[in-house]
Design a protein around this motif. Structure first.
Motif, PDB file in Angstrom:
ATOM      1  N   VAL A  47      37.306   0.978  53.498  1.00  0.00           N
ATOM      2  CA  VAL A  47      38.285   2.069  53.576  1.00  0.00           C
ATOM      3  C   VAL A  47      37.997   3.573  53.661  1.00  0.00           C
ATOM      4  O   VAL A  47      36.838   3.809  52.541  1.00  0.00           O
ATOM      5  CB  VAL A  47      39.308   2.106  52.643  1.00  0.00           C
ATOM      6  N   ASN A  48      37.365   3.746  54.904  1.00  0.00           N
ATOM      7  CA  ASN A  48      37.087   5.319  55.297  1.00  0.00           C
ATOM      8  C   ASN A  48      38.105   5.685  56.384  1.00  0.00           C
ATOM      9  O   ASN A  48      39.408   5.634  56.887  1.00  0.00           O
ATOM     10  CB  ASN A  48      35.586   5.315  56.456  1.00  0.00           C
ATOM     11  N   SER A  49      37.608   7.107  56.410  1.00  0.00           N
ATOM     12  CA  SER A  49      38.105   7.845  57.438  1.00  0.00           C
ATOM     13  C   SER A  49      37.416   9.204  58.169  1.00  0.00           C
ATOM     14  O   SER A  49      35.997   8.852  58.378  1.00  0.00           O
ATOM     15  CB  SER A  49      39.056   9.443  56.654  1.00  0.00           C
ATOM     16  N   CYS A  50      38.225   8.593  59.571  1.00  0.00           N
ATOM     17  CA  CYS A  50      37.259   9.583  61.050  1.00  0.00           C
ATOM     18  C   CYS A  50      38.003  10.931  61.184  1.00  0.00           C
ATOM     19  O   CYS A  50      39.054  10.763  61.268  1.00  0.00           O
ATOM     20  CB  CYS A  50      36.963   8.848  61.921  1.00  0.00           C
ATOM     21  N   ALA A  51      37.553  12.021  60.584  1.00  0.00           N
ATOM     22  CA  ALA A  51      38.101  13.816  60.680  1.00  0.00           C
ATOM     23  C   ALA A  51      37.682  13.894  62.417  1.00  0.00           C
ATOM     24  O   ALA A  51      36.283  14.559  62.075  1.00  0.00           O
ATOM     25  CB  ALA A  51      37.663  14.123  59.732  1.00  0.00           C
ATOM     26  N   PRO A  52      38.443  13.841  63.604  1.00  0.00           N
ATOM     27  CA  PRO A  52      38.118  14.285  64.383  1.00  0.00           C
ATOM     28  C   PRO A  52      38.330  15.657  64.888  1.00  0.00           C
ATOM     29  O   PRO A  52      39.324  16.815  63.895  1.00  0.00           O
ATOM     30  CB  PRO A  52      38.473  13.582  65.846  1.00  0.00           C
ATOM     31  N   GLY A  53      36.975  17.096  65.625  1.00  0.00           N
ATOM     32  CA  GLY A  53      37.874  18.246  66.004  1.00  0.00           C
ATOM     33  C   GLY A  53      38.975  17.888  66.853  1.00  0.00           C
ATOM     34  O   GLY A  53      39.529  16.942  66.804  1.00  0.00           O
ATOM     35  N   VAL A  54      38.911  18.718  68.037  1.00  0.00           N
ATOM     36  CA  VAL A  54      39.220  19.456  69.509  1.00  0.00           C
ATOM     37  C   VAL A  54      38.397  17.994  70.153  1.00  0.00           C
ATOM     38  O   VAL A  54      38.416  18.215  70.771  1.00  0.00           O
ATOM     39  CB  VAL A  54      39.387  20.598  69.716  1.00  0.00           C
ATOM     40  N   ILE A  55      40.025  17.584  69.958  1.00  0.00           N
ATOM     41  CA  ILE A  55      39.693  15.857  71.332  1.00  0.00           C
ATOM     42  C   ILE A  55      40.948  16.326  72.304  1.00  0.00           C
ATOM     43  O   ILE A  55      42.324  16.275  71.653  1.00  0.00           O
ATOM     44  CB  ILE A  55      40.231  14.563  70.563  1.00  0.00           C
ATOM     45  N   LEU A  56      40.522  16.730  73.422  1.00  0.00           N
ATOM     46  CA  LEU A  56      41.832  16.900  74.152  1.00  0.00           C
ATOM     47  C   LEU A  56      42.146  15.677  74.978  1.00  0.00           C
ATOM     48  O   LEU A  56      41.759  14.420  74.879  1.00  0.00           O
ATOM     49  CB  LEU A  56      41.107  17.179  75.816  1.00  0.00           C
ATOM     50  N   SER A  57      43.001  15.642  74.438  1.00  0.00           N
ATOM     51  CA  SER A  57      44.610  14.475  75.237  1.00  0.00           C
ATOM     52  C   SER A  57      45.931  14.766  74.853  1.00  0.00           C
ATOM     53  O   SER A  57      46.156  16.296  75.614  1.00  0.00           O
ATOM     54  CB  SER A  57      44.453  14.023  73.352  1.00  0.00           C
ATOM     55  N   ASN A  58      47.409  13.408  75.485  1.00  0.00           N
ATOM     56  CA  ASN A  58      48.518  14.113  75.193  1.00  0.00           C
ATOM     57  C   ASN A  58      48.402  15.192  75.057  1.00  0.00           C
ATOM     58  O   ASN A  58      49.281  16.456  74.376  1.00  0.00           O
ATOM     59  CB  ASN A  58      49.311  13.621  75.981  1.00  0.00           C
ATOM     60  N   ILE A  59      48.407  15.072  73.504  1.00  0.00           N
ATOM     61  CA  ILE A  59      49.259  15.899  71.836  1.00  0.00           C
ATOM     62  C   ILE A  59      48.645  16.995  72.298  1.00  0.00           C
ATOM     63  O   ILE A  59      49.247  18.495  70.994  1.00  0.00           O
ATOM     64  CB  ILE A  59      48.321  15.320  70.572  1.00  0.00           C
ATOM     65  N   ASN A  60      47.545  18.065  73.038  1.00  0.00           N
ATOM     66  CA  ASN A  60      46.828  18.981  73.009  1.00  0.00           C
ATOM     67  C   ASN A  60      46.631  19.636  74.890  1.00  0.00           C
ATOM     68  O   ASN A  60      46.552  21.050  74.472  1.00  0.00           O
ATOM     69  CB  ASN A  60      46.084  19.429  71.934  1.00  0.00           C
ATOM     70  N   LYS A  61      46.938  19.033  75.254  1.00  0.00           N
ATOM     71  CA  LYS A  61      46.784  19.213  76.766  1.00  0.00           C
ATOM     72  C   LYS A  61      48.173  20.454  77.132  1.00  0.00           C
ATOM     73  O   LYS A  61      47.259  21.522  77.619  1.00  0.00           O
ATOM     74  CB  LYS A  61      47.145  18.490  77.182  1.00  0.00           C
ATOM     75  N   ASN A  62      48.488  20.915  76.400  1.00  0.00           N
ATOM     76  CA  ASN A  62      49.638  21.912  76.546  1.00  0.00           C
ATOM     77  C   ASN A  62      48.691  23.833  75.987  1.00  0.00           C
ATOM     78  O   ASN A  62      49.304  24.158  76.599  1.00  0.00           O
ATOM     79  CB  ASN A  62      51.010  21.703  76.518  1.00  0.00           C
ATOM     80  N   VAL A  63      48.067  23.478  75.103  1.00  0.00           N
ATOM     81  CA  VAL A  63      47.711  24.392  74.823  1.00  0.00           C
ATOM     82  C   VAL A  63      46.551  24.751  75.104  1.00  0.00           C
ATOM     83  O   VAL A  63      45.959  25.512  75.673  1.00  0.00           O
ATOM     84  CB  VAL A  63      47.692  23.840  73.124  1.00  0.00           C
ATOM     85  N   TYR A  64      45.558  23.553  75.451  1.00  0.00           N
ATOM     86  CA  TYR A  64      43.903  23.911  76.503  1.00  0.00           C
ATOM     87  C   TYR A  64      43.790  23.506  77.207  1.00  0.00           C
ATOM     88  O   TYR A  64      42.702  23.688  78.113  1.00  0.00           O
ATOM     89  CB  TYR A  64      42.846  22.772  75.078  1.00  0.00           C
ATOM     90  N   GLY A  65      44.890  23.074  78.621  1.00  0.00           N
ATOM     91  CA  GLY A  65      45.417  22.794  79.585  1.00  0.00           C
ATOM     92  C   GLY A  65      45.499  24.515  80.080  1.00  0.00           C
ATOM     93  O   GLY A  65      44.428  24.819  81.258  1.00  0.00           O
ATOM     94  N   LYS A  66      45.115  25.493  79.185  1.00  0.00           N
ATOM     95  CA  LYS A  66      45.530  27.275  79.463  1.00  0.00           C
ATOM     96  C   LYS A  66      43.881  27.475  79.260  1.00  0.00           C
ATOM     97  O   LYS A  66      43.529  27.423  77.460  1.00  0.00           O
ATOM     98  CB  LYS A  66      46.278  27.866  78.417  1.00  0.00           C
ATOM     99  N   GLU A  67      43.482  27.834  80.088  1.00  0.00           N
ATOM    100  CA  GLU A  67      41.864  28.713  80.372  1.00  0.00           C
ATOM    101  C   GLU A  67      41.842  29.776  79.078  1.00  0.00           C
ATOM    102  O   GLU A  67      40.803  29.376  78.849  1.00  0.00           O
ATOM    103  CB  GLU A  67      41.841  28.738  82.330  1.00  0.00           C
ATOM    104  N   SER A  68      42.600  30.456  78.938  1.00  0.00           N
ATOM    105  CA  SER A  68      42.249  31.114  77.572  1.00  0.00           C
ATOM    106  C   SER A  68      42.193  31.378  75.881  1.00  0.00           C
ATOM    107  O   SER A  68      41.214  31.501  75.966  1.00  0.00           O
ATOM    108  CB  SER A  68      43.352  32.616  78.225  1.00  0.00           C
ATOM    109  N   ASN A  69      42.854  30.199  76.069  1.00  0.00           N
ATOM    110  CA  ASN A  69      42.669  28.993  74.493  1.00  0.00           C
ATOM    111  C   ASN A  69      41.754  28.094  74.995  1.00  0.00           C
ATOM    112  O   ASN A  69      40.677  27.950  73.924  1.00  0.00           O
ATOM    113  CB  ASN A  69      43.844  28.178  74.755  1.00  0.00           C
ATOM    114  N   LEU A  70      41.566  27.419  76.090  1.00  0.00           N
ATOM    115  CA  LEU A  70      40.225  27.137  75.972  1.00  0.00           C
ATOM    116  C   LEU A  70      38.990  27.827  75.827  1.00  0.00           C
ATOM    117  O   LEU A  70      38.387  27.250  74.834  1.00  0.00           O
ATOM    118  CB  LEU A  70      40.371  26.173  77.330  1.00  0.00           C
ATOM    119  N   GLN A  71      38.956  28.937  75.849  1.00  0.00           N
ATOM    120  CA  GLN A  71      37.987  29.805  76.047  1.00  0.00           C
ATOM    121  C   GLN A  71      37.697  30.155  74.579  1.00  0.00           C
ATOM    122  O   GLN A  71      36.828  30.669  74.247  1.00  0.00           O
ATOM    123  CB  GLN A  71      37.561  30.582  77.207  1.00  0.00           C
TER     124      GLN A  71
END
Length: 264
Positions: A188-212
């Motif tokens: 049993v192990n876990s995987c801890a992702p950082g920021v992965i572009l997906s539906n869960i956060n595209k409203n945040v990182y779809g904004k250029e200022s947030n992405l940069q």
């Protein structure tokens, strides 16, 4: 190149895998990677259209899979799936607890309705699956469970208070379950992702200022893709990691080093 060695170390040929939240994003990436290494993957999710797209990607690449419409917050639906899967396949070699939702708010601003929603999906939804998968694997004395945590389960953010605290809890589940199931040959192990572009956060990182702004905190200089997590998880459950259990694999492009970075 030693093809026999590669096959012995990484092949998942003939294994039965289950991925929750497989209709998009990280779940889709994990499912595709598992299938590409030879596993037959059961795709779980609420969105039938999304599951169909995941299934299409897998089959186009020569993989094997099947879809199940399951809401992980419903213990009844989860129980029904496990009964059906066991009747059909008789074993479960890989279980990836990935399904989850996000909630952005400071703790003092958090609403109980939203807190319950995240707990039901990210915490209880994970428990419902890993408990049942764990019992099956304990009985067959083999198997791999991977819990998808988050960088925020290792380094909390103020505006992700509830989400971060639940991911910390998932890290605890990982270690507790690993200790319990290790004697039965189950890892049993876990995987801890950082920021992965997906539906869960595209409203945040779809904004250029947030992405940069975010890119400034990632040493590798890019946002992750679902396949970045998928390939790691598919490797974790293979024979290459046979002596690893109760561990968290961090896949974040170096973002956790943010505390060490110089400020402008």
């Amino acid at each position: 190149m030693n093809q026999d060695y590669i096959s012995r170390t990484f092949s998942l040929e003939g294994q039965e895998a289950v991925v929750t939240g497989a209709s998009s994003g990280i779940g889709r990436g994990i499912a595709v990677s598992l299938a590409n290494l030879g596993a037959n993957v059961a795709l779980l999710g609420r969105n039938l259209e999304g599951l169909a797209q995941t299934e299409k990607e897998i089959r186009e690449q020569g993989g094997s899979c099947e879809s199940y419409q399951v809401d992980v917050t419903s213990e009844e639906q989860v129980e029904r799936f496990f009964a059906e899967h066991q009747e059909k396949h008789g074993r479960m070699d890989i279980f990836v607890a990935n399904a989850g939702i996000n909630y952005r708010a400071e703790l003092l601003d958090s609403q109980m309705e939203d807190i319950d929603r995240v707990i039901n999906t990210d915490y209880k939804g994970t428990l419902y699956g890993v408990i049942r998968a764990g019992k099956i694997m304990k009985g067959q004395k083999s198997g791999n469970i991977v819990i998808i945590s988050s960088i925020n389960g290792l380094s909390a953010m103020g505006n992700l208070a509830v989400y971060s605290s639940i991911k910390y809890a998932l890290e605890g589940i990982t270690r507790s379950l690993a200790a319990s199931l290790g004697p039965y040959g189950v890892r049993v192990n876990s995987c801890a992702p950082g920021v992965i572009l997906s539906n869960i956060n595209k409203n945040v990182y779809g904004k250029e200022s947030n992405l940069q702004a975010k890119l400034k905190s990632i040493p590798l200089g890019r946002i992750g893709a679902p396949c970045d997590i998928g390939d790691v998880v598919a490797s974790m459950v293979g024979n290459a990691f046979r002596f690893m259990t109760g561990t968290t694999i961090l896949v974040d492009g170096g973002e956790l080093l943010r505390g060490m970075q110089k400020q402008d």
